[in-house]
Enzyme design. Structure first.
Site, PDB file in Angstrom:
ATOM      1  N   PRO A 101       0.822  -1.206   0.000  1.00  0.00           N
ATOM      2  CA  PRO A 101       0.000   0.000   0.000  1.00  0.00           C
ATOM      3  C   PRO A 101       0.859   1.262   0.000  1.00  0.00           C
ATOM      4  O   PRO A 101       1.903   1.303   0.643  1.00  0.00           O
ATOM      5  CB  PRO A 101      -0.814  -0.114   1.299  1.00  0.00           C
ATOM      6  CG  PRO A 101      -0.069  -1.074   2.155  1.00  0.00           C
ATOM      7  CD  PRO A 101       0.684  -1.997   1.244  1.00  0.00           C
ATOM      8  N   VAL A 102       0.399   2.259  -0.754  1.00  0.00           N
ATOM      9  CA  VAL A 102       1.195   3.482  -0.931  1.00  0.00           C
ATOM     10  C   VAL A 102       1.049   4.403   0.285  1.00  0.00           C
ATOM     11  O   VAL A 102      -0.051   4.581   0.818  1.00  0.00           O
ATOM     12  CB  VAL A 102       0.731   4.224  -2.219  1.00  0.00           C
ATOM     13  CG1 VAL A 102       1.452   5.566  -2.372  1.00  0.00           C
ATOM     14  CG2 VAL A 102       0.966   3.349  -3.439  1.00  0.00           C
ATOM     15  N   LEU A 106       4.913   0.965   4.729  1.00  0.00           N
ATOM     16  CA  LEU A 106       5.408  -0.378   4.401  1.00  0.00           C
ATOM     17  C   LEU A 106       6.438  -0.362   3.264  1.00  0.00           C
ATOM     18  O   LEU A 106       6.771  -1.408   2.708  1.00  0.00           O
ATOM     19  CB  LEU A 106       4.245  -1.321   4.063  1.00  0.00           C
ATOM     20  CG  LEU A 106       3.254  -1.601   5.205  1.00  0.00           C
ATOM     21  CD1 LEU A 106       2.259  -2.681   4.804  1.00  0.00           C
ATOM     22  CD2 LEU A 106       3.956  -2.024   6.495  1.00  0.00           C
ATOM     23  N   GLY A 107       6.909   0.830   2.912  1.00  0.00           N
ATOM     24  CA  GLY A 107       8.042   0.902   1.974  1.00  0.00           C
ATOM     25  C   GLY A 107       7.662   0.742   0.517  1.00  0.00           C
ATOM     26  O   GLY A 107       8.475   0.228  -0.276  1.00  0.00           O
ATOM     27  N   SER A 108       6.487   1.207   0.147  1.00  0.00           N
ATOM     28  CA  SER A 108       6.019   1.037  -1.234  1.00  0.00           C
ATOM     29  C   SER A 108       7.003   1.599  -2.268  1.00  0.00           C
ATOM     30  O   SER A 108       7.369   0.907  -3.231  1.00  0.00           O
ATOM     31  CB  SER A 108       4.648   1.721  -1.371  1.00  0.00           C
ATOM     32  OG  SER A 108       4.414   2.116  -2.672  1.00  0.00           O
ATOM     33  N   ALA A 111      10.149  -0.451  -2.519  1.00  0.00           N
ATOM     34  CA  ALA A 111       9.891  -1.791  -3.077  1.00  0.00           C
ATOM     35  C   ALA A 111       9.743  -1.712  -4.595  1.00  0.00           C
ATOM     36  O   ALA A 111      10.327  -2.521  -5.327  1.00  0.00           O
ATOM     37  CB  ALA A 111       8.642  -2.393  -2.438  1.00  0.00           C
ATOM     38  N   ASP A 152      14.791   2.389   4.333  1.00  0.00           N
ATOM     39  CA  ASP A 152      13.857   1.626   3.494  1.00  0.00           C
ATOM     40  C   ASP A 152      14.583   0.917   2.351  1.00  0.00           C
ATOM     41  O   ASP A 152      14.409  -0.292   2.138  1.00  0.00           O
ATOM     42  CB  ASP A 152      12.778   2.551   2.906  1.00  0.00           C
ATOM     43  CG  ASP A 152      11.718   2.939   3.916  1.00  0.00           C
ATOM     44  OD1 ASP A 152      11.958   2.767   5.122  1.00  0.00           O
ATOM     45  OD2 ASP A 152      10.640   3.421   3.497  1.00  0.00           O
TER      46      ASP A 152
END
Ligand code: PMV
Length: 337
Positions: A101-102, A106-108, A111, A152
């Site tokens: 999720p952006v 969570l490091g979108s 990733a 991240d």
């Protein structure tokens, strides 16, 4: 045709203070991931970037602003091609998909960038080290975050639990006991750049108070490292709670995050805190494996829009073998689809 993927991540300890040189601990989350597919395209097509999850359909080089959703993707492609020594724009289609999720901690961004770097490198027959990948992804992180600490890109490019201090060599963390986590999403989008800018403003106005809070967060991370290595999950739970209090004191928590944190604790979590930039996004709770499901249900019941149950696998020794599940150590962080 080449495909490569990268996991999401959680910051277990030390967010925000890490921007000011204190240590932090992060781990990959493989339940969410970004993937990039590179395919050869007809001559003179150039690079076409397609990322439906991010609302991007874009030819490299078509004018865009830094607010355009394609901007960080184009930048990642340009930096990677330059790093690979490819001067002329190649003809290829890059399809990016992501379940991370952006703007939810969570490091979108990291990733997606890691998946693109890996896929392009593989496509052109280059083997980049995790360090080299991390360095390239950091360039994109600057676009997303302004003044990123680098945590991240590091945890995602290495794909291992890390002890991270800005501008120091990364250390892969030994994990004494598996860490079971419930990750609950408030559903609130919270751009990291804004939270980091607000903390900076607070720090500029009350330097002494913020420095003291950052010191305490750094000390919590230090104690957490020992607890993680020693498999002392009870202590770790208490340290998560302590870290949450300190994040509240620097002003990055929110009622929605605290409602998820409280629900997790009341349902039996050993400890819980927000993770990442805060304000919105996700919280993490350390749980016993047998109570993961009831805690996930409790977090959902108070409004979490998504809940992930994951674990950080135990490792036998630093750089040793992973016990139980987890990505193989001989291919750090490489999750090839
Ligand atoms: O919001 P996230 O998951 O990208 O985490 C940001 C972590 C911060 O410490 C707030 C910023 C940074 O650059 O380390």
């Amino acid at each position: 045709m080449t495909t490569a993927c990268a996991p999401g991540k959680v910051i277990l300890f030390g967010e925000h203070a890490v921007v000011y040189g204190r240590p932090a601990i992060a781990a990959p989350v493989t339940q969410v991931r970004a993937c990039a597919l590179v395919e050869d395209a007809p001559r003179r097509q150039g690079v076409f970037i397609r990322a439906e999850d991010l609302q991007v359909n874009h030819y490299l080089g078509v004018p865009i602003t830094d607010e355009h959703p394609a901007y960080p993707l184009e930048s990642t492609v340009r930096h990677t091609l330059a790093r690979l020594g490819i001067e002329a724009i190649p003809d290829l289609t890059l399809t990016v998909s992501s379940t991370v999720p952006v703007a939810r901690g969570l490091g979108s961004g990291a990733a997606v960038a890691t998946a693109i770097v890996r896929a392009l490198a593989q496509h052109f027959g280059h083997a980049l080290t995790p360090d080299e990948i991390s360095e390239l992804v950091y360039q994109t992180e600057i676009l997303h975050h302004g003044t990123p600490s680098g945590i991240d890109n590091t945890v995602i490019a290495f794909g291992r639990p890390v002890w991270f201090v800005k501008d120091q060599p990364i250390e892969i963390l030994r994990v004494g006991q598996p860490l079971w986590l419930v990750i609950g999403d408030t559903g609130i989008i919270s751009p990291t750049k804004l939270a980091v800018a607000d903390v900076r403003q607070g720090w500029q106005q009350e330097a002494e108070r913020y420095e003291a809070l950052f010191n305490r967060i750094g000390a919590v991370a230090g104690r957490a490292r020992k607890a993680i290595e020693g498999g002392d999950t009870a202590t770790l739970g208490r340290l998560l709670n302590e870290n949450q209090q300190l994040l509240e004191a620097i002003g990055v928590s929110s009622p929605e995050l605290e409602s998820l944190v409280d629900a997790a604790r009341q349902a039996g979590a050993m400890g819980a805190k927000l993770c990442g930039a805060g304000r919105g996004g996700n919280m993490i709770a350390l749980v016993r494996p047998e109570s993961a499901q009831p805690i996930a249900d409790a977090v959902r019941a108070v409004g979490a829009t998504n809940v992930i149950v994951t674990h950080v696998a135990a490792t036998d020794a630093q750089f040793g073998h992973t016990r139980g599940e987890g990505p193989p150590l001989d291919a750090p962080g490489t999750l090839t689809c």
